[in-house]
Design a protein around this motif. Structure first.
Motif, mmCIF file in Angstrom:
data_model
loop_
_atom_site.group_PDB
_atom_site.id
_atom_site.type_symbol
_atom_site.label_atom_id
_atom_site.label_comp_id
_atom_site.label_asym_id
_atom_site.label_seq_id
_atom_site.Cartn_x
_atom_site.Cartn_y
_atom_site.Cartn_z
ATOM 1 N N PHE A 52 0.826 -1.206 0.000
ATOM 2 C CA PHE A 52 0.000 0.000 0.000
ATOM 3 C C PHE A 52 0.861 1.257 0.000
ATOM 4 O O PHE A 52 1.916 1.295 0.640
ATOM 5 N N TYR A 53 0.390 2.296 -0.693
ATOM 6 C CA TYR A 53 0.896 3.631 -0.422
ATOM 7 C C TYR A 53 0.339 4.044 0.942
ATOM 8 O O TYR A 53 -0.862 3.918 1.205
ATOM 9 N N LYS A 54 1.198 4.542 1.810
ATOM 10 C CA LYS A 54 0.807 4.805 3.191
ATOM 11 C C LYS A 54 -0.353 5.799 3.291
ATOM 12 O O LYS A 54 -1.276 5.611 4.100
ATOM 13 N N ASN A 55 -0.314 6.858 2.496
ATOM 14 C CA ASN A 55 -1.391 7.861 2.571
ATOM 15 C C ASN A 55 -2.739 7.249 2.215
ATOM 16 O O ASN A 55 -3.749 7.487 2.891
ATOM 17 N N LYS A 60 -7.921 6.054 3.403
ATOM 18 C CA LYS A 60 -9.037 5.425 2.696
ATOM 19 C C LYS A 60 -9.341 4.005 3.177
ATOM 20 O O LYS A 60 -10.487 3.675 3.492
ATOM 21 N N VAL A 61 -8.325 3.160 3.212
ATOM 22 C CA VAL A 61 -8.552 1.732 3.468
ATOM 23 C C VAL A 61 -8.980 1.478 4.905
ATOM 24 O O VAL A 61 -10.001 0.811 5.160
ATOM 25 N N VAL A 62 -8.213 1.987 5.855
ATOM 26 C CA VAL A 62 -8.537 1.749 7.270
ATOM 27 C C VAL A 62 -9.920 2.297 7.635
ATOM 28 O O VAL A 62 -10.731 1.575 8.238
ATOM 29 N N ASP A 114 -11.771 -1.195 -4.446
ATOM 30 C CA ASP A 114 -11.454 0.238 -4.420
ATOM 31 C C ASP A 114 -10.099 0.537 -3.786
ATOM 32 O O ASP A 114 -9.609 1.671 -3.897
ATOM 33 N N SER A 115 -9.522 -0.444 -3.099
ATOM 34 C CA SER A 115 -8.238 -0.227 -2.424
ATOM 35 C C SER A 115 -7.101 -0.351 -3.436
ATOM 36 O O SER A 115 -6.955 -1.388 -4.090
ATOM 37 N N ASN A 116 -6.315 0.700 -3.551
ATOM 38 C CA ASN A 116 -5.244 0.720 -4.546
ATOM 39 C C ASN A 116 -3.959 0.128 -3.966
ATOM 40 O O ASN A 116 -3.014 0.848 -3.641
ATOM 41 N N PHE A 117 -3.950 -1.192 -3.820
ATOM 42 C CA PHE A 117 -2.725 -1.846 -3.383
ATOM 43 C C PHE A 117 -2.153 -2.671 -4.529
ATOM 44 O O PHE A 117 -2.835 -3.004 -5.496
ATOM 45 N N ILE A 118 -0.874 -2.962 -4.424
ATOM 46 C CA ILE A 118 -0.179 -3.782 -5.407
ATOM 47 C C ILE A 118 0.023 -5.153 -4.784
ATOM 48 O O ILE A 118 0.474 -5.272 -3.645
ATOM 49 N N ASN A 209 -5.204 -6.113 15.516
ATOM 50 C CA ASN A 209 -6.324 -5.764 14.632
ATOM 51 C C ASN A 209 -5.855 -4.929 13.441
ATOM 52 O O ASN A 209 -6.472 -3.931 13.081
ATOM 53 N N SER A 210 -4.753 -5.380 12.839
ATOM 54 C CA SER A 210 -4.187 -4.661 11.696
ATOM 55 C C SER A 210 -5.078 -4.827 10.467
ATOM 56 O O SER A 210 -5.305 -5.944 10.000
ATOM 57 N N ALA A 211 -5.562 -3.722 9.912
ATOM 58 C CA ALA A 211 -6.406 -3.780 8.712
ATOM 59 C C ALA A 211 -5.639 -4.390 7.547
ATOM 60 O O ALA A 211 -6.184 -5.177 6.766
ATOM 61 N N GLY A 212 -4.366 -4.039 7.410
ATOM 62 C CA GLY A 212 -3.583 -4.541 6.293
ATOM 63 C C GLY A 212 -3.361 -6.039 6.338
ATOM 64 O O GLY A 212 -3.458 -6.727 5.312
ATOM 65 N N VAL A 213 -3.058 -6.559 7.525
ATOM 66 C CA VAL A 213 -2.863 -8.010 7.676
ATOM 67 C C VAL A 213 -4.167 -8.739 7.382
ATOM 68 O O VAL A 213 -4.174 -9.808 6.762
ATOM 69 N N GLN A 214 -5.286 -8.176 7.812
ATOM 70 C CA GLN A 214 -6.584 -8.808 7.546
ATOM 71 C C GLN A 214 -6.878 -8.854 6.047
ATOM 72 O O GLN A 214 -7.380 -9.858 5.532
ATOM 73 N N LEU A 215 -6.549 -7.791 5.335
ATOM 74 C CA LEU A 215 -6.756 -7.803 3.885
ATOM 75 C C LEU A 215 -5.856 -8.838 3.217
ATOM 76 O O LEU A 215 -6.282 -9.526 2.280
ATOM 77 N N ALA A 216 -4.614 -8.961 3.686
ATOM 78 C CA ALA A 216 -3.713 -9.969 3.126
ATOM 79 C C ALA A 216 -4.276 -11.372 3.341
ATOM 80 O O ALA A 216 -4.183 -12.236 2.463
#
Length: 268
Positions: A52-55, A60-62, A114-118, A209-216
């Motif tokens: 993810f781009y941090k901004n 947006k994502v969290v 909608d989440s712009n992750f690579i 409760n990391s949003a990023g880990v949950q998405l992964a």
């Protein structure tokens, strides 16, 4: 890169060195990483890196995931876990009936879309592992491939000299110690580039409760199902296709990601 960036605080203003990259990486897997035991219904191990781009992640994502949790559960302490959602276990028992399940899955799919992750991933096909690799750790094999692809990505973005944090979920003391050792070994030069990689490992407990880990966690299994049954309908993977790191950059989203954003071991 010696640019300075200003930290906006009421008083006083502080200038920080541009030490960190624009990216944050969240990692999770799907399947049993053991190469000695093979589940005939799911004989793969998948490791997924969501970059993810941090901004975008923080702004947006969290908030989108928190809003989803508030709407369906009344609080944001629920941890999204693919297995529990699929089986409607624990907090997700409220999805047992059709309407709330379709509403929840629809909202969640839209958030991911909608989440712009690579996306960078590696799939270990246990049925094709050679006898010489049978004593290896599939997590470690996949980790090396993914870190190498991540280095290609940050280099493409001109951020190879900046520090990027890679966040994984804790799995147990022994596993965590082994992972940390392997991560350091890869980043200290045991990679196909034969050079140091600018990545730092961070380990998060499930309670964080990391949003990023949950998405992964949510994206890993659809990748495995696609590799096992490429001709089977897989709406989740269809959403992910345009997110894979690919050879031609933005010009090839949704294609040319094989052996770039999607690694397979053993190879074809």
């Amino acid at each position: 890169m010696s640019k300075q960036r200003e930290l906006n605080l009421p008083f006083p203003a502080i200038e920080l060195p541009d030490r960190f990259s624009d990216f944050i990486v969240y990692v999770d897997g799907s399947g049993d990483h053991s190469l000695q035991s093979i589940n005939p219904e799911y004989p793969v191990f998948v490791l997924a890196f969501c970059v993810f781009y941090k901004n975008h992640y923080s702004q947006k994502v969290v908030p989108a995931l928190q809003e989803l949790k508030f709407d369906f559960f009344g609080h944001d302490l629920v941890i999204l876990h693919e297995h529990e959602i699929r089986k409607q276990k624990g907090d997700f028992a409220v999805l047992a009936s059709r309407a709330p399940k379709e509403g929840f899955i629809g909202r969640l799919t839209n958030i991911i879309d909608d989440s712009n992750f690579i996306l960078i991933s590696c799939v270990i096909d246990k049925n094709r592992i050679r006898e010489s690799d049978a004593e290896s750790n599939s997590y470690h094999i996949a980790l090396r491939y993914c870190l190498e692809s991540l280095y290609q990505l940050v280099s493409e973005k001109g951020q190879q000299d900046l520090e990027t944090h890679v966040v994984v979920e804790r799995r147990g003391k022994r596993e965590d110690n082994e992972l940390e050792l392997e991560f350091r070994r890869i980043c200290d030069g045991e990679n196909r580039f034969r050079q140091d990689l600018p990545f730092k490992l961070r380990m998060a407990s499930k309670a964080s409760n990391s949003a990023g880990v949950q998405l992964a966690d949510l994206v890993a299994r659809p990748i495995g199902r696609h590799v096992l049954n490429p001709d089977q309908e897989n709406r989740a993977f269809d959403v992910l296709k345009a997110k894979f790191f690919c050879e031609g950059g933005r010009n090839c989203v949704g294609s040319d990601y094989e052996d770039w954003g999607l690694k397979r071991f053993p190879g074809p």
